[in-house]
Design a protein around this motif. Structure first.
Motif, PDB file in Angstrom:
ATOM      1  N   ASN A 630       0.813  -1.223   0.000  1.00  9.03           N
ATOM      2  CA  ASN A 630       0.000   0.000   0.000  1.00  9.03           C
ATOM      3  C   ASN A 630       0.846   1.273   0.000  1.00  9.03           C
ATOM      4  N   VAL A 631       2.173   1.133  -0.100  1.00  8.83           N
ATOM      5  CA  VAL A 631       3.071   2.286  -0.049  1.00  8.83           C
ATOM      6  C   VAL A 631       3.679   2.527  -1.424  1.00  8.83           C
ATOM      7  N   SER A 632       3.604   3.785  -1.850  1.00  4.87           N
ATOM      8  CA  SER A 632       4.217   4.164  -3.129  1.00  4.87           C
ATOM      9  C   SER A 632       5.077   5.406  -2.922  1.00  4.87           C
ATOM     10  N   TYR A 633       5.963   5.614  -3.891  1.00  4.87           N
ATOM     11  CA  TYR A 633       6.909   6.734  -3.781  1.00  4.87           C
ATOM     12  C   TYR A 633       7.014   7.416  -5.130  1.00  4.87           C
ATOM     13  N   ARG A 634       6.995   8.752  -5.076  1.00  2.64           N
ATOM     14  CA  ARG A 634       7.279   9.495  -6.309  1.00  2.64           C
ATOM     15  C   ARG A 634       8.067  10.748  -5.976  1.00  2.64           C
ATOM     16  N   GLU A 635       8.839  11.155  -6.927  1.00  3.23           N
ATOM     17  CA  GLU A 635       9.707  12.316  -6.733  1.00  3.23           C
ATOM     18  C   GLU A 635       9.293  13.419  -7.684  1.00  3.23           C
ATOM     19  N   GLU A 636       9.154  14.629  -7.111  1.00  2.00           N
ATOM     20  CA  GLU A 636       8.784  15.794  -7.907  1.00  2.00           C
ATOM     21  C   GLU A 636       9.932  16.789  -7.871  1.00  2.00           C
ATOM     22  N   MET A 637      10.409  17.181  -9.035  1.00  2.04           N
ATOM     23  CA  MET A 637      11.482  18.172  -9.114  1.00  2.04           C
ATOM     24  C   MET A 637      10.892  19.551  -9.411  1.00  2.04           C
ATOM     25  N   VAL A 638      11.314  20.531  -8.602  1.00  2.00           N
ATOM     26  CA  VAL A 638      10.841  21.903  -8.775  1.00  2.00           C
ATOM     27  C   VAL A 638      12.046  22.831  -8.768  1.00  2.00           C
ATOM     28  N   ASP A 639      11.828  24.056  -9.206  1.00  2.00           N
ATOM     29  CA  ASP A 639      12.937  25.009  -9.199  1.00  2.00           C
ATOM     30  C   ASP A 639      12.712  26.185  -8.245  1.00  2.00           C
ATOM     31  N   ASP A 640      11.472  26.362  -7.730  1.00  2.00           N
ATOM     32  CA  ASP A 640      11.225  27.437  -6.766  1.00  2.00           C
ATOM     33  C   ASP A 640       9.913  27.186  -6.033  1.00  2.00           C
TER      34      ASP A 640
END
Length: 709
Positions: A630-640
């Motif tokens: 039931n656990v998931s992971y995602r990565e979000e890249m931002v600049d500000d």
């Protein structure tokens, strides 16, 4: 007091000389004295109303011993000093009687003075504050009966009127019996006729005031102290809501704000410091007796605590509290002076002593007692450092009925089992109104419920049912704390400290309706949350319920669809603490967890120790080795910061519960520019972003701050 010194013969009187009598005429002084005297009688009545005699029964050994010792030691040593010094100076009999009065008044520790002092210092509901209040109450009640007995005895023996003195004593006993058998039941009848949450009918309040005036006049005509009748009547009136609150609200503001300060000023105006001349034998003996009384009271207050081995600094602070003086001491001395028992020079000297002690005492208590010292983080009390299957101890504060459902659903979301238990300590906070003493009740230890409040009873019932439904996995205990709003954080932090809690859960000061719109907000609750965040001995979570968790009593345990939980991770202590709690939730079969790791575009590899700690906590989630599907992971890249806001805003409609770290004052490229728009610093930048009224949604947010070390 300072106004009285300025307006009296010490300053203003010296400047205008004989014109003083033109400005302050005899007629005007008599009128002011009469009005302010009545104000002081009302103050005595309210003092009795605010007292809780249950404290006498419930006080511990230290409070009992300190109260008795702080009265008896200065009394006995003072009387011994009167005998020895009176014989040494060959004082006449009437002077010795005057010194006995002085000793008796020096021995008293007035309860309202201690209560006001502790309230001003904001330690009213601290451990030391409760001890000082109970000790002062014991001292005050005991001294009241000693004062009554000795006054009647001296009046009978000294003036050869034994029958008259015995008659007065019997009269007081009859009055006490009348109050117990007639007046007290009548007060309870009034309370039963008053609907819960509504004020007492004004007619009942006016009837009580008329009875107060009549009984005071009767006592005065009978030759008994007029202060005794209102004080005993006040004790017979139940403190707190609704009756005690109604009386205090109607009378306290004008009495304490106008009449009492005016009364004090006029009394101090009678003191003339230029008359103090230590060549007088009587003044010399009086000053020595006063010094003996102060030192004996200070030492007597310390002895019980020394025997019971309290902290040395706390012992000294308690001694300063029990030696404090104020309006009650001043008024008592002024009436003794008006009865020609004390001379003007002795009265002026005593006024100077009272003023000096009133100035010194607060600084002495502040110097020796630091209430935040006991919250120092000598050991880790947070979720991150708990052992894998250790019991999770949570203190949850409850203000409104909807808080109960939200807290129980949050506890459900932590997935308690018999292998990983949860201990819940529900603390119902009630504002202190109509009483002087804060109250802290453990409903499991104290079978009798002193709080006549249906909401308190509902909390007890709800927690008991929840414990029974989760037998073996959850232990739930209900507590009630009645204290001033500005001091409620002491009750919360003390309970967390005593129970070795890992997490304190606080409801957010804003309330949303079930459709997601803003319904109300409580500024006092916001101040309380900020105080707890600053002083908490463990981790703290602020629960922002936007109509989801508080809408049902069984969202997690019986919902057909799983509870959707998101954990937004940036890095740092607070985020690691929040992620650890989210992992604990993810062990449940009816919960899905998604960890959203927001990183900056320029980040490459592990560059600091903090990044290494973050990577270690994220490792099992990131690699899929956590042990739950039931656990998931995602990565979000931002600049500000604005890009971060664009990523986070849509989550309001995607998840039921969003967990974030507070990350207060932590600058990062991902949140650059968001701090300027933050409305609620107690939530941190991301928590504040999710609670803005611009986002419409029916979801909940839990903002976590790890224990400060």
């Amino acid at each position: 007091m300072l106004a009285g010194i300025i307006l009296g013969p010490n300053l203003f009187g010296r400047i205008i000389g004989k014109n003083m009598r033109v400005i302050f005429t005899v007629e005007s002084q008599e009128l002011v004295d009469t009005i302010t005297h009545f104000g002081y009688l009302v103050f005595i009545l309210l003092m009795g109303v605010k007292m809780d005699l249950n404290m006498v029964l419930l006080t511990g050994k230290n409070g009992l011993y300190t109260g008795v010792a702080s009265l008896m030691m200065p009394l006995l040593l003072g009387l011994l000093g009167v005998v020895k010094l009176g014989a040494w100076w060959h004082l006449p009999q009437e002077r010795k009687f005057a010194l006995v009065n002085l000793v008796a008044l020096q021995s008293i520790t007035p309860f309202p003075i201690v209560s006001c002092l502790l309230d001003d210092l904001k330690i009213l509901n601290s451990e030391l504050g409760r001890l000082g209040l109970s000790s002062a109450l014991i001292n005050d009640v005991l001294s009241m009966f000693l004062h009554l007995i000795t006054n009647l005895a001296i009046g009978g023996v000294g003036h050869g009127q034994l029958k008259q003195a015995a008659g007065k004593f019997v009269g007081v006993l009859v009055y006490l019996a009348f109050l117990v058998k007639v007046i007290r039941p009548a007060m309870n009848w009034i309370i039963r006729r008053t609907p819960e949450g509504r004020p007492v009918n004004n007619g009942y309040v006016y009837a009580i005031i008329l009875y107060f005036v009549a009984s005071t006049v009767i006592f005065q005509l009978a030759g008994i102290s007029s202060f005794l009748a209102p004080f005993i009547l006040g004790l017979a009136i139940p403190d707190g809501p609704p009756l005690g609150v109604s009386l205090v609200e109607k009378l306290d503001c004008f009495t304490s704000g106008v009449l009492l300060p005016l009364f004090i000023t006029t009394r101090v105006m009678k003191a003339n410091f230029s008359e103090i001349n230590f060549s007088s034998d009587f003044l010399q003996v009086s000053s020595i007796i006063t010094a003996i009384g102060i030192v004996a009271k200070f030492i007597g207050s310390m002895v019980p605590s020394l025997v019971l081995k309290l902290h040395k600094r706390d012992i000294l602070a308690l001694a300063f509290i029990m030696t404090s003086k104020g309006v009650v001491d001043l008024v008592a001395m002024s009436f003794v002076r008006d009865n020609k028992v004390l001379t003007n020079d002795v009265y002026s000297f005593v006024v100077a002593v009272i003023l000096a002690i009133a100035i010194i005492t607060p600084y002495g208590v502040k110097y020796f007692y630091d209430p935040s010292r006991k919250y120092a983080g000598y050991q880790r009390r947070n979720i991150l450092h708990l052992k894998p299957n250790a019991e999770l101890r949570i203190v949850a504060t409850l203000h409104r009925p909807d808080n109960v459902a939200a807290i129980l659903n949050l506890i459900d979301a932590t997935c308690p089992t018999k292998e990983r238990t949860v201990a819940l300590y529900g603390l119902h906070l009630i504002e202190l109104v109509g009483r002087a003493s804060p109250v802290f009740i453990s409903h499991r230890m104290q079978k009798r419920i002193f709080v006549k409040n249906s909401y308190s009873e509902n909390i007890i019932v709800a927690l008991n049912h929840y414990e029974q439904d989760n037998w073996g996995a959850v232990s739930a205990n209900a507590y009630t704390a009645i204290s001033p709003p500005k001091l409620m954080h002491e009750d919360i932090c003390m309970l967390a400290l005593n129970k070795l809690a890992s997490l304190i859960v606080l409801p957010f000061h804003r309330k949303w309706s079930e459709d997601g719109s803003l319904e109300s907000e409580d500024k006092k609750l916001r101040i309380l949350n900020s105080s707890v965040l600053d002083r908490a001995p463990c981790s703290v979570g602020i629960l922002v319920d936007r109509g989801y968790l508080g809408g049902s009593n069984s969202l997690v345990s019986s919902a057909e669809s799983p509870l959707r939980v998101a954990m937004i991770f940036f890095g740092g202590n607070d985020d690691r603490e929040a992620l650890t709690l989210a992992k604990r939730m993810a062990s449940g079969a009816n919960i899905t967890l998604e960890v959203i790791h927001i990183t900056h575009i320029s980040e490459k590899g592990i560059s600091t120790w903090e990044k290494m700690y973050d990577s270690e906590v994220l490792k099992d989630v990131k690699n899929g080795s956590f042990g739950s599907r039931n656990v998931s992971y995602r990565e979000e890249m931002v600049d500000d910061g604005p890009n971060t806001a664009l990523v986070i805003r849509p989550m309001a409609n995607e998840y039921d519960l969003i967990i974030v770290g507070r990350r207060q004052r932590e600058e990062s490229p991902q949140t650059m520019g968001l701090h300027e728009w933050s409305e609620f610093p107690e939530l941190g930048v991301i928590g504040d972003l999710l609670t803005t009224t611009d986002i419409i949604g029916r979801f909940s947010v839990l903002v976590i701050q790890q224990q400060k070390v």
